[in-house]
Design a protein around this motif. Structure first.
Motif, PDB file in Angstrom:
ATOM      1  N   MET A 160      -9.224   9.394 -11.947  1.00 58.52           N
ATOM      2  CA  MET A 160      -8.657  10.034 -10.759  1.00 58.52           C
ATOM      3  C   MET A 160      -7.561   9.169 -10.148  1.00 58.52           C
ATOM      4  O   MET A 160      -6.496   9.663  -9.766  1.00 58.52           O
ATOM      5  CB  MET A 160      -9.777  10.275  -9.743  1.00 58.52           C
ATOM      6  N   VAL A 161      -7.822   7.888 -10.050  1.00 56.06           N
ATOM      7  CA  VAL A 161      -6.832   6.966  -9.494  1.00 56.06           C
ATOM      8  C   VAL A 161      -5.578   6.940 -10.366  1.00 56.06           C
ATOM      9  O   VAL A 161      -4.443   6.956  -9.861  1.00 56.06           O
ATOM     10  CB  VAL A 161      -7.427   5.546  -9.360  1.00 56.06           C
ATOM     11  N   GLY A 162      -5.768   6.917 -11.685  1.00 57.21           N
ATOM     12  CA  GLY A 162      -4.623   6.903 -12.597  1.00 57.21           C
ATOM     13  C   GLY A 162      -3.789   8.161 -12.497  1.00 57.21           C
ATOM     14  O   GLY A 162      -2.549   8.113 -12.565  1.00 57.21           O
ATOM     15  N   LEU A 163      -4.451   9.310 -12.306  1.00 60.67           N
ATOM     16  CA  LEU A 163      -3.722  10.566 -12.182  1.00 60.67           C
ATOM     17  C   LEU A 163      -2.865  10.577 -10.916  1.00 60.67           C
ATOM     18  O   LEU A 163      -1.693  10.977 -10.952  1.00 60.67           O
ATOM     19  CB  LEU A 163      -4.706  11.735 -12.157  1.00 60.67           C
ATOM     20  N   ILE A 164      -3.430  10.143  -9.807  1.00 63.71           N
ATOM     21  CA  ILE A 164      -2.671  10.106  -8.557  1.00 63.71           C
ATOM     22  C   ILE A 164      -1.508   9.123  -8.670  1.00 63.71           C
ATOM     23  O   ILE A 164      -0.408   9.380  -8.170  1.00 63.71           O
ATOM     24  CB  ILE A 164      -3.607   9.760  -7.386  1.00 63.71           C
ATOM     25  N   HIS A 165      -1.723   8.024  -9.363  1.00 63.47           N
ATOM     26  CA  HIS A 165      -0.635   7.063  -9.577  1.00 63.47           C
ATOM     27  C   HIS A 165       0.504   7.697 -10.382  1.00 63.47           C
ATOM     28  O   HIS A 165       1.687   7.488 -10.073  1.00 63.47           O
ATOM     29  CB  HIS A 165      -1.176   5.840 -10.323  1.00 63.47           C
ATOM     30  N   GLU A 184     -14.319  12.140  -1.693  1.00 61.59           N
ATOM     31  CA  GLU A 184     -14.559  11.188  -0.603  1.00 61.59           C
ATOM     32  C   GLU A 184     -15.342   9.987  -1.107  1.00 61.59           C
ATOM     33  O   GLU A 184     -15.085   8.840  -0.720  1.00 61.59           O
ATOM     34  CB  GLU A 184     -15.321  11.899   0.512  1.00 61.59           C
ATOM     35  N   ASP A 185     -16.307  10.238  -1.994  1.00 64.58           N
ATOM     36  CA  ASP A 185     -17.104   9.158  -2.575  1.00 64.58           C
ATOM     37  C   ASP A 185     -16.247   8.205  -3.402  1.00 64.58           C
ATOM     38  O   ASP A 185     -16.567   7.026  -3.545  1.00 64.58           O
ATOM     39  CB  ASP A 185     -18.207   9.761  -3.448  1.00 64.58           C
ATOM     40  N   LEU A 186     -15.144   8.727  -3.942  1.00 65.97           N
ATOM     41  CA  LEU A 186     -14.217   7.897  -4.714  1.00 65.97           C
ATOM     42  C   LEU A 186     -13.137   7.270  -3.838  1.00 65.97           C
ATOM     43  O   LEU A 186     -12.283   6.541  -4.331  1.00 65.97           O
ATOM     44  CB  LEU A 186     -13.550   8.739  -5.808  1.00 65.97           C
ATOM     45  N   GLY A 187     -13.144   7.579  -2.551  1.00 63.64           N
ATOM     46  CA  GLY A 187     -12.129   7.043  -1.657  1.00 63.64           C
ATOM     47  C   GLY A 187     -10.840   7.817  -1.655  1.00 63.64           C
ATOM     48  O   GLY A 187      -9.789   7.295  -1.278  1.00 63.64           O
ATOM     49  N   VAL A 188     -10.896   9.082  -2.078  1.00 66.01           N
ATOM     50  CA  VAL A 188      -9.696   9.914  -2.134  1.00 66.01           C
ATOM     51  C   VAL A 188      -9.748  10.933  -1.001  1.00 66.01           C
ATOM     52  O   VAL A 188     -10.683  11.736  -0.922  1.00 66.01           O
ATOM     53  CB  VAL A 188      -9.585  10.650  -3.485  1.00 66.01           C
ATOM     54  N   ALA A 189      -8.752  10.913  -0.125  1.00 66.83           N
ATOM     55  CA  ALA A 189      -8.693  11.867   0.982  1.00 66.83           C
ATOM     56  C   ALA A 189      -8.201  13.211   0.484  1.00 66.83           C
ATOM     57  O   ALA A 189      -7.245  13.290  -0.283  1.00 66.83           O
ATOM     58  CB  ALA A 189      -7.757  11.338   2.070  1.00 66.83           C
ATOM     59  N   ALA A 190      -8.872  14.282   0.901  1.00 68.65           N
ATOM     60  CA  ALA A 190      -8.487  15.618   0.437  1.00 68.65           C
ATOM     61  C   ALA A 190      -8.759  16.648   1.516  1.00 68.65           C
ATOM     62  O   ALA A 190      -9.752  16.562   2.244  1.00 68.65           O
ATOM     63  CB  ALA A 190      -9.258  15.990  -0.832  1.00 68.65           C
TER      64      ALA A 190
END
Length: 227
Positions: A160-165, A184-190
């Motif tokens: 997920m982090v790599g995709l957003i990057h 949210e559990d991954l620290g991604v705001a949505a």
């Protein structure tokens, strides 16, 4: 993992390398019932093409659901996309035609049908993904859907982090409360809209319409992404 994927092919390689019990990886696994012999390669290529197009063209948002379903992404390798909507997915991002990886009749998925109704209506490039990018199923029943576990989710955080990057979207739209909580559990705001399944179709259509400023005739810059 500390390094982000540098391009679409590196990203897809990371996803193809994921392994979990009772989870089908469409980018490396083959279904003995439906898949063509080169199905995993076809699905990897589909994902590479749409991700490359999203990187090159730019997308305003990523729509993220919970996990792949057996009637949709398990067969296409594309989140929230069944075989009926492969052409629509190619048109959305301007890719060459996307190939089927299965034999037999084309399979439709109800969730994908509603999702694509709204994607056609908003007329904006959007990238589709899942918090858990594989198809989790009940033990001994590969043609079923289950919710991924928290351990599985955390093990895929780098995806997920790599995709957003790679995409640098303005915002992430969670399709359903489960997806929002998982992000949210991954620290991604949505932001969130109702998932269209289980009686949520009207609320989903209303939520997306409001989010994109559509009026009734159209219905056929945000907070940081990491909390």
């Amino acid at each position: 993992m500390t390094d982000h994927p540098r391009n679409a092919e590196e990203f897809v390689e990371l996803v193809a390398a994921l392994r979990f019990e009772d989870a089908f990886n469409p980018y490396s696994d083959l279904c003995s019932d439906f898949d063509r012999p080169d199905a995993a390669r076809i699905r990897r290529r589909n994902l590479v093409m749409v991700l490359e197009a999203a990187i090159d063209r730019g997308v305003h948002s990523i729509w993220v659901a919970r996990d792949l379903g057996y009637r949709g992404g398990r067969r296409t390798g594309l989140a929230l996309t069944d075989e009926v909507h492969l052409r629509a997915h190619a048109d959305l991002l301007g890719t060459p035609p996307l190939a089927r990886s299965t034999n037999g009749p084309v399979m439709a998925e109800r969730t994908a049908t509603v999702i694509w109704q709204m994607l056609v209506a908003i007329k904006q490039p959007v990238f589709l993904w899942n918090v858990f990018p594989l198809h989790p199923h009940a033990s001994g029943d590969p043609m079923s859907n289950r919710c991924h576990t928290r351990g599985e989710r955390l093990a895929c955080r780098h995806i997920m982090v790599g995709l957003i990057h790679l995409l640098s979207p303005h915002h992430v739209l969670a399709i359903g409360r489960d997806a929002q909580l998982a992000l949210e559990d991954l620290g991604v705001a949505a932001e969130k809209v109702r998932h269209p399944s289980y009686g949520g179709q009207a609320e989903f259509i209303s939520g997306v319409s409001t989010h994109y400023g559509l009026d009734a005739g159209d219905r056929h810059d945000s907070a940081p992404l990491f909390a």
